[in-house]
Design an enzyme around this catalytic site. Sequence first.
Site, PDB file in Angstrom:
ATOM      1  N   TYR A  59       1.047  -1.269   0.236  1.00 56.48           N
ATOM      2  CA  TYR A  59       0.254   0.242  -0.285  1.00 56.48           C
ATOM      3  C   TYR A  59       0.350   1.377  -0.079  1.00 56.48           C
ATOM      4  O   TYR A  59       1.297   1.981   1.504  1.00 56.48           O
ATOM      5  CB  TYR A  59      -1.208  -0.208   1.234  1.00 56.48           C
ATOM      6  CG  TYR A  59      -1.793  -0.728   1.330  1.00 56.48           C
ATOM      7  CD1 TYR A  59      -2.181  -1.346   0.518  1.00 56.48           C
ATOM      8  CD2 TYR A  59      -2.726  -1.534   2.686  1.00 56.48           C
ATOM      9  CE1 TYR A  59      -3.321  -2.739   0.368  1.00 56.48           C
ATOM     10  CE2 TYR A  59      -3.393  -2.858   2.814  1.00 56.48           C
ATOM     11  CZ  TYR A  59      -3.216  -3.317   1.474  1.00 56.48           C
ATOM     12  OH  TYR A  59      -4.443  -4.506   1.341  1.00 56.48           O
ATOM     13  N   SER A 205     -13.372  -5.507   1.238  1.00 51.67           N
ATOM     14  CA  SER A 205     -13.920  -5.099   0.869  1.00 51.67           C
ATOM     15  C   SER A 205     -15.185  -5.054   1.289  1.00 51.67           C
ATOM     16  O   SER A 205     -15.691  -5.977  -0.336  1.00 51.67           O
ATOM     17  CB  SER A 205     -13.629  -5.412  -1.206  1.00 51.67           C
ATOM     18  OG  SER A 205     -12.209  -4.845  -1.452  1.00 51.67           O
ATOM     19  N   PRO A 206     -15.619  -5.452   2.024  1.00 51.99           N
ATOM     20  CA  PRO A 206     -16.614  -5.613   2.666  1.00 51.99           C
ATOM     21  C   PRO A 206     -17.865  -4.986   2.420  1.00 51.99           C
ATOM     22  O   PRO A 206     -19.108  -5.489   2.440  1.00 51.99           O
ATOM     23  CB  PRO A 206     -17.044  -5.683   4.515  1.00 51.99           C
ATOM     24  CG  PRO A 206     -15.487  -4.920   4.315  1.00 51.99           C
ATOM     25  CD  PRO A 206     -14.776  -5.103   3.805  1.00 51.99           C
ATOM     26  N   LEU A 207     -17.901  -4.145   2.048  1.00 50.05           N
ATOM     27  CA  LEU A 207     -18.500  -2.973   1.380  1.00 50.05           C
ATOM     28  C   LEU A 207     -18.551  -2.417  -0.041  1.00 50.05           C
ATOM     29  O   LEU A 207     -19.522  -1.873  -0.722  1.00 50.05           O
ATOM     30  CB  LEU A 207     -18.583  -1.879   1.646  1.00 50.05           C
ATOM     31  CG  LEU A 207     -19.119  -1.566   3.294  1.00 50.05           C
ATOM     32  CD1 LEU A 207     -18.755  -0.201   3.854  1.00 50.05           C
ATOM     33  CD2 LEU A 207     -19.681  -2.107   3.819  1.00 50.05           C
ATOM     34  N   GLY A 210     -17.134   0.243  -2.081  1.00 48.80           N
ATOM     35  CA  GLY A 210     -18.181   1.561  -1.339  1.00 48.80           C
ATOM     36  C   GLY A 210     -19.396   1.683  -2.071  1.00 48.80           C
ATOM     37  O   GLY A 210     -20.308   2.006  -1.857  1.00 48.80           O
TER      38      GLY A 210
END
Length: 327
Positions: A59, A205-207, A210
Amino acid sequence: MKTRSLGGLTVSALGIGCMPMVTGGNITYGAAAGEDESIATIHRAIDLGITFFDTAEIYGPFQNEELLGRAIERRRDGLVIATKFGFSYAGAQITGIDGSPGNARRACEGSLQRLGIETIDLFYQHRVDPNVPIEETVGGMAELVREGKVRHIGLSEAGPETLRRAAAVHPIAALQSEYSLWERGVEDDILPVCRALGIGFVPYSPLGRGFLTGQIRSRDDLPADDWRRNDPRWSEENFGANLKLVAIVERVAARHGASPAQIALAWLLAQGEDVVPSPGVKRRVTLEDSAKAADLSLTADDRAELDGAGAVSGPRYDEAGMRRVRL
């Protein structure tokens, strides 16, 4: 904040993905928050009882670990810091995947320095290297555990057989792979293997990067350099179809007086006590909204409606990205 166990490692029920806090790095999501706001967000998370913070060497690369290190200085006690290795570099340029024990050691020592800590609580292999046997990779990581540089070992985006082979070498505390209402591919074969082996599961990336928040209604809402413009599910041909899933999440959210993000996270939390979602955040307002999911209970009707939302349109990565998952 409630707690959960990842292969014997106690963490808060929700973690924090620090990746979006990178400013001007290699993976950008939306407008940058700035370092002051990012650090304030980490401090607020700690105040809310969140103990689990996720970063990675890639990152930035490197700068996200440095930022987290500055944020947790003098606040390290009680925190569970996770980072990842698995790539080779020429300076700051990523040159390929490298799961060799030598690269694990190089990355671990660099991460310890950037984070300003003596031990990494959870050290993941970021992507499985098809050219290095997993037994060799995990053997090298296990040596770092014996030396006290790492407490627990994890893998990311590993397939079922790789998990079995890895666990035969050294206990694996957690698998971090994509999982959400928008990506359920782990349910049939990977989650059952994790549970059979006592491996916790950390959805990234549970959403849906976004998408499931309902805050982005068009590709035009994304900055020109936003990484999601390269995501097939965000493409012009798939975007509109995938808004149908968002509409279902919003309908359930309205019944609870909650945000769509809270519903999406609560659905994941309801999948089992061994599931610890780690949404990416970079602002306090987003953090505070997501944190409320830990206390939200879905009804059986809610879960049935969400479970039946239907298929998502498009693969989760481009062709090159898909070749690096489920190995």
